[in-house]
Design an enzyme around this catalytic site. Structure first.
Site, PDB file in Angstrom:
ATOM      1  N   LYS A   9     -21.201  43.837   2.150  1.00 37.24           N
ATOM      2  CA  LYS A   9     -22.583  44.298   2.273  1.00 37.24           C
ATOM      3  C   LYS A   9     -22.641  45.810   2.544  1.00 37.24           C
ATOM      4  O   LYS A   9     -21.616  46.437   2.844  1.00 37.24           O
ATOM      5  CB  LYS A   9     -23.273  43.486   3.389  1.00 37.24           C
ATOM      6  CG  LYS A   9     -23.345  41.973   3.078  1.00 37.24           C
ATOM      7  CD  LYS A   9     -24.067  41.216   4.191  1.00 37.24           C
ATOM      8  CE  LYS A   9     -24.166  39.725   3.876  1.00 37.24           C
ATOM      9  NZ  LYS A   9     -24.958  38.992   4.899  1.00 37.24           N
ATOM     10  N   TYR A  49     -31.291  35.370  -2.455  1.00 40.38           N
ATOM     11  CA  TYR A  49     -31.686  34.818  -1.154  1.00 40.38           C
ATOM     12  C   TYR A  49     -32.944  33.956  -1.222  1.00 40.38           C
ATOM     13  O   TYR A  49     -33.609  33.737  -0.198  1.00 40.38           O
ATOM     14  CB  TYR A  49     -31.842  35.955  -0.135  1.00 40.38           C
ATOM     15  CG  TYR A  49     -30.497  36.507   0.316  1.00 40.38           C
ATOM     16  CD1 TYR A  49     -29.678  35.772   1.176  1.00 40.38           C
ATOM     17  CD2 TYR A  49     -30.018  37.731  -0.149  1.00 40.38           C
ATOM     18  CE1 TYR A  49     -28.437  36.246   1.574  1.00 40.38           C
ATOM     19  CE2 TYR A  49     -28.772  38.217   0.244  1.00 40.38           C
ATOM     20  CZ  TYR A  49     -27.984  37.473   1.107  1.00 40.38           C
ATOM     21  OH  TYR A  49     -26.750  37.936   1.497  1.00 40.38           O
ATOM     22  N   PHE A  57     -36.281  36.484   8.710  1.00 42.33           N
ATOM     23  CA  PHE A  57     -35.289  37.508   8.389  1.00 42.33           C
ATOM     24  C   PHE A  57     -35.221  37.846   6.904  1.00 42.33           C
ATOM     25  O   PHE A  57     -34.488  38.748   6.514  1.00 42.33           O
ATOM     26  CB  PHE A  57     -33.903  37.079   8.894  1.00 42.33           C
ATOM     27  CG  PHE A  57     -33.364  35.811   8.264  1.00 42.33           C
ATOM     28  CD1 PHE A  57     -32.667  35.843   7.057  1.00 42.33           C
ATOM     29  CD2 PHE A  57     -33.549  34.571   8.884  1.00 42.33           C
ATOM     30  CE1 PHE A  57     -32.166  34.687   6.480  1.00 42.33           C
ATOM     31  CE2 PHE A  57     -33.057  33.400   8.308  1.00 42.33           C
ATOM     32  CZ  PHE A  57     -32.367  33.459   7.106  1.00 42.33           C
ATOM     33  N   ARG A  85     -15.037  31.321   3.674  1.00 41.99           N
ATOM     34  CA  ARG A  85     -16.025  31.228   4.762  1.00 41.99           C
ATOM     35  C   ARG A  85     -15.306  31.240   6.121  1.00 41.99           C
ATOM     36  O   ARG A  85     -15.784  31.837   7.084  1.00 41.99           O
ATOM     37  CB  ARG A  85     -16.864  29.946   4.638  1.00 41.99           C
ATOM     38  CG  ARG A  85     -17.828  29.915   3.461  1.00 41.99           C
ATOM     39  CD  ARG A  85     -19.099  30.694   3.661  1.00 41.99           C
ATOM     40  NE  ARG A  85     -19.984  30.148   4.658  1.00 41.99           N
ATOM     41  CZ  ARG A  85     -21.274  30.511   4.789  1.00 41.99           C
ATOM     42  NH1 ARG A  85     -21.809  31.421   3.966  1.00 41.99           N
ATOM     43  NH2 ARG A  85     -22.017  30.005   5.721  1.00 41.99           N
ATOM     44  N   THR A  91     -22.079  33.121  10.835  1.00 39.24           N
ATOM     45  CA  THR A  91     -23.110  34.075  10.395  1.00 39.24           C
ATOM     46  C   THR A  91     -23.388  35.141  11.455  1.00 39.24           C
ATOM     47  O   THR A  91     -23.486  36.324  11.143  1.00 39.24           O
ATOM     48  CB  THR A  91     -24.418  33.306  10.087  1.00 39.24           C
ATOM     49  OG1 THR A  91     -24.120  32.296   9.117  1.00 39.24           O
ATOM     50  CG2 THR A  91     -25.488  34.228   9.551  1.00 39.24           C
ATOM     51  N   ARG A 102     -16.281  38.870  10.507  1.00 41.83           N
ATOM     52  CA  ARG A 102     -17.544  39.167  11.191  1.00 41.83           C
ATOM     53  C   ARG A 102     -17.337  39.425  12.687  1.00 41.83           C
ATOM     54  O   ARG A 102     -18.022  40.266  13.276  1.00 41.83           O
ATOM     55  CB  ARG A 102     -18.536  38.033  10.951  1.00 41.83           C
ATOM     56  CG  ARG A 102     -19.144  38.087   9.532  1.00 41.83           C
ATOM     57  CD  ARG A 102     -19.836  36.806   9.154  1.00 41.83           C
ATOM     58  NE  ARG A 102     -20.708  36.939   7.995  1.00 41.83           N
ATOM     59  CZ  ARG A 102     -21.307  35.909   7.392  1.00 41.83           C
ATOM     60  NH1 ARG A 102     -21.117  34.675   7.842  1.00 41.83           N
ATOM     61  NH2 ARG A 102     -22.078  36.111   6.353  1.00 41.83           N
ATOM     62  N   ASN A 112     -23.870  41.794   9.229  1.00 43.29           N
ATOM     63  CA  ASN A 112     -22.671  40.960   9.378  1.00 43.29           C
ATOM     64  C   ASN A 112     -21.638  41.134   8.264  1.00 43.29           C
ATOM     65  O   ASN A 112     -20.809  40.266   8.032  1.00 43.29           O
ATOM     66  CB  ASN A 112     -23.068  39.495   9.586  1.00 43.29           C
ATOM     67  CG  ASN A 112     -23.814  38.929   8.405  1.00 43.29           C
ATOM     68  OD1 ASN A 112     -24.062  39.626   7.424  1.00 43.29           O
ATOM     69  ND2 ASN A 112     -24.156  37.653   8.470  1.00 43.29           N
ATOM     70  N   HIS A 115     -20.931  38.643   2.603  1.00 38.61           N
ATOM     71  CA  HIS A 115     -21.545  37.407   2.122  1.00 38.61           C
ATOM     72  C   HIS A 115     -20.458  36.576   1.463  1.00 38.61           C
ATOM     73  O   HIS A 115     -19.581  37.124   0.793  1.00 38.61           O
ATOM     74  CB  HIS A 115     -22.636  37.695   1.086  1.00 38.61           C
ATOM     75  CG  HIS A 115     -23.036  36.450   0.337  1.00 38.61           C
ATOM     76  ND1 HIS A 115     -23.901  35.529   0.882  1.00 38.61           N
ATOM     77  CD2 HIS A 115     -22.625  35.941  -0.859  1.00 38.61           C
ATOM     78  CE1 HIS A 115     -24.021  34.512   0.028  1.00 38.61           C
ATOM     79  NE2 HIS A 115     -23.259  34.744  -1.037  1.00 38.61           N
ATOM     80  N   GLU A 126     -24.115  31.720  -7.832  1.00 41.70           N
ATOM     81  CA  GLU A 126     -24.067  33.122  -7.392  1.00 41.70           C
ATOM     82  C   GLU A 126     -23.155  33.973  -8.269  1.00 41.70           C
ATOM     83  O   GLU A 126     -23.461  35.140  -8.524  1.00 41.70           O
ATOM     84  CB  GLU A 126     -23.615  33.187  -5.927  1.00 41.70           C
ATOM     85  CG  GLU A 126     -24.659  32.609  -4.970  1.00 41.70           C
ATOM     86  CD  GLU A 126     -24.244  32.635  -3.514  1.00 41.70           C
ATOM     87  OE1 GLU A 126     -25.097  32.353  -2.656  1.00 41.70           O
ATOM     88  OE2 GLU A 126     -23.050  32.917  -3.215  1.00 41.70           O
TER      89      GLU A 126
HETATM   90  O1  CDP Z   1     -24.589  34.515   5.195  1.00 41.00           O
HETATM   91  P1  CDP Z   1     -24.567  33.095   5.734  1.00 41.00           P
HETATM   92  O2  CDP Z   1     -24.506  32.045   4.644  1.00 41.00           O
HETATM   93  O3  CDP Z   1     -23.515  32.917   6.778  1.00 41.00           O
HETATM   94  O4  CDP Z   1     -25.950  32.896   6.527  1.00 41.00           O
HETATM   95  P2  CDP Z   1     -27.398  32.456   6.015  1.00 41.00           P
HETATM   96  O5  CDP Z   1     -27.972  31.590   7.068  1.00 41.00           O
HETATM   97  O6  CDP Z   1     -27.358  31.932   4.614  1.00 41.00           O
HETATM   98  O7  CDP Z   1     -28.216  33.817   6.036  1.00 41.00           O
HETATM   99  C1  CDP Z   1     -28.082  34.766   5.000  1.00 41.00           C
HETATM  100  C2  CDP Z   1     -28.041  36.155   5.593  1.00 41.00           C
HETATM  101  O8  CDP Z   1     -29.317  36.481   6.151  1.00 41.00           O
HETATM  102  C3  CDP Z   1     -27.070  36.365   6.749  1.00 41.00           C
HETATM  103  O9  CDP Z   1     -25.735  36.586   6.334  1.00 41.00           O
HETATM  104  C4  CDP Z   1     -27.652  37.601   7.412  1.00 41.00           C
HETATM  105  O10 CDP Z   1     -27.334  38.777   6.687  1.00 41.00           O
HETATM  106  C5  CDP Z   1     -29.142  37.335   7.275  1.00 41.00           C
HETATM  107  N1  CDP Z   1     -29.700  36.701   8.486  1.00 41.00           N
HETATM  108  C6  CDP Z   1     -30.287  37.499   9.458  1.00 41.00           C
HETATM  109  O11 CDP Z   1     -30.326  38.722   9.316  1.00 41.00           O
HETATM  110  N2  CDP Z   1     -30.820  36.923  10.593  1.00 41.00           N
HETATM  111  C7  CDP Z   1     -30.784  35.582  10.767  1.00 41.00           C
HETATM  112  N3  CDP Z   1     -31.312  35.060  11.865  1.00 41.00           N
HETATM  113  C8  CDP Z   1     -30.197  34.755   9.786  1.00 41.00           C
HETATM  114  C9  CDP Z   1     -29.656  35.338   8.657  1.00 41.00           C
HETATM  115 MG    MG Z   2     -25.881  31.440   3.248  1.00 41.49          MG
END
Ligand code: CDP
Ligand code: MG
Length: 149
Positions: A9, A49, A57, A85, A91, A102, A112, A115, A126
Site C-alpha cells: 500500500k 473494496y 472506513f 495472509r 488487519t 503488519r 497497515n 493487502h 482481484e
Molecule cells: O485487509 P484485510 O482483508 O485484512 O481487512 P478488511 O477487513 O478486508 O479491510 C480492508 C482494509 O480496509 C484494511 O486492510 C484497512 O486498510 C482498511 N480498514 C480500516 O482502515 N479500518 C477498519 N476498521 C477496517 C479496515
Molecule cells: Mg479483506
C-alpha cells in the site's frame, strides 16, 4: 499451486519498505508471477473494496489506496492465499502477531502496509482487476525443488 494478489500500500512505498515486504514473501518460498508499480485509479479502488461500501472506513480506505503509488504483485505457491495472509498478520497491526509484516512495520489499522486476497476465489477476482493474463509468468526457480520433499 495457488495464486494470490498482494498490494504494498502507499504507506509501504512511501516508507521505503517495498524490499522488506517482498523479501518476507520471497524468503518463505512464494514465487513472483507478476509485479508492477502503479497508482490505483479511484474507480479501480472502489471496485476492489466494493464489499466494504457503506462502512465507516470505506471512503478513507479508497482515498488512502489511491493517494500515492503502490506495488501490486501476484504470488504463487502451495496455499499461497493462506500462507501470505499469515505472513501479513491481522488487519489491525496492534493485534497482529510479532514477526508478521503488519506487526513489525505498523501501528494503525488504516495504515497497515499490505493487502492480500482473503480466499482463493477472491484472489481470482482481484488478480483480474490488476493484471492482464499476459503479464503473469509461469516458470520454475532453481531453488524451487528445495522447498518441498
Ligand atoms: O485487509 P484485510 O482483508 O485484512 O481487512 P478488511 O477487513 O478486508 O479491510 C480492508 C482494509 O480496509 C484494511 O486492510 C484497512 O486498510 C482498511 N480498514 C480500516 O482502515 N479500518 C477498519 N476498521 C477496517 C479496515
Ligand atoms: Mg479483506
Amino acid at each position: 499451486m495457488e495464486r494470490t494478489l498482494i498490494i504494498i500500500k502507499p504507506d509501504g512505498v512511501q516508507r521505503a519498505l517495498v524490499g522488506n515486504v517482498i523479501k518476507r514473501f520471497e524468503a518463505r518460498g512464494l514465487r513472483l508471477a507478476g509485479l508492477k508499480l502503479i497508482q490505483i485509479p479511484r474507480a479501480l479502488a472502489e471496485e476492489h473494496y466494493a464489499e466494504h461500501k457503506g462502512k465507516g472506513f470505506y471512503e478513507g480506505t479508497v482515498t488512502y489506496m489511491t493517494s500515492a503509488p503502490v506495488v501490486v504483485m501476484v504470488l504463487e505457491g502451495p496455499d499461497a492465499v493462506a500462507a501470505s495472509r499469515a505472513t501479513m498478520g491481522a488487519t489491525n497491526p496492534l493485534n497482529a502477531a510479532p514477526g508478521t509484516i503488519r506487526a513489525d512495520f505498523g501501528l494503525n489499522i488504516s495504515r497497515n502496509l499490505v493487502h492480500g486476497s482473503d480466499k482463493p476465489e477472491t484472489a481470482e477476482r482481484e488478480i483480474k482487476l490488476y493484471f492482464q493474463p499476459g503479464e503473469l509468468l509461469s516458470y520454475t526457480r532453481a531453488g524451487d525443488g528445495w522447498l518441498k520433499e
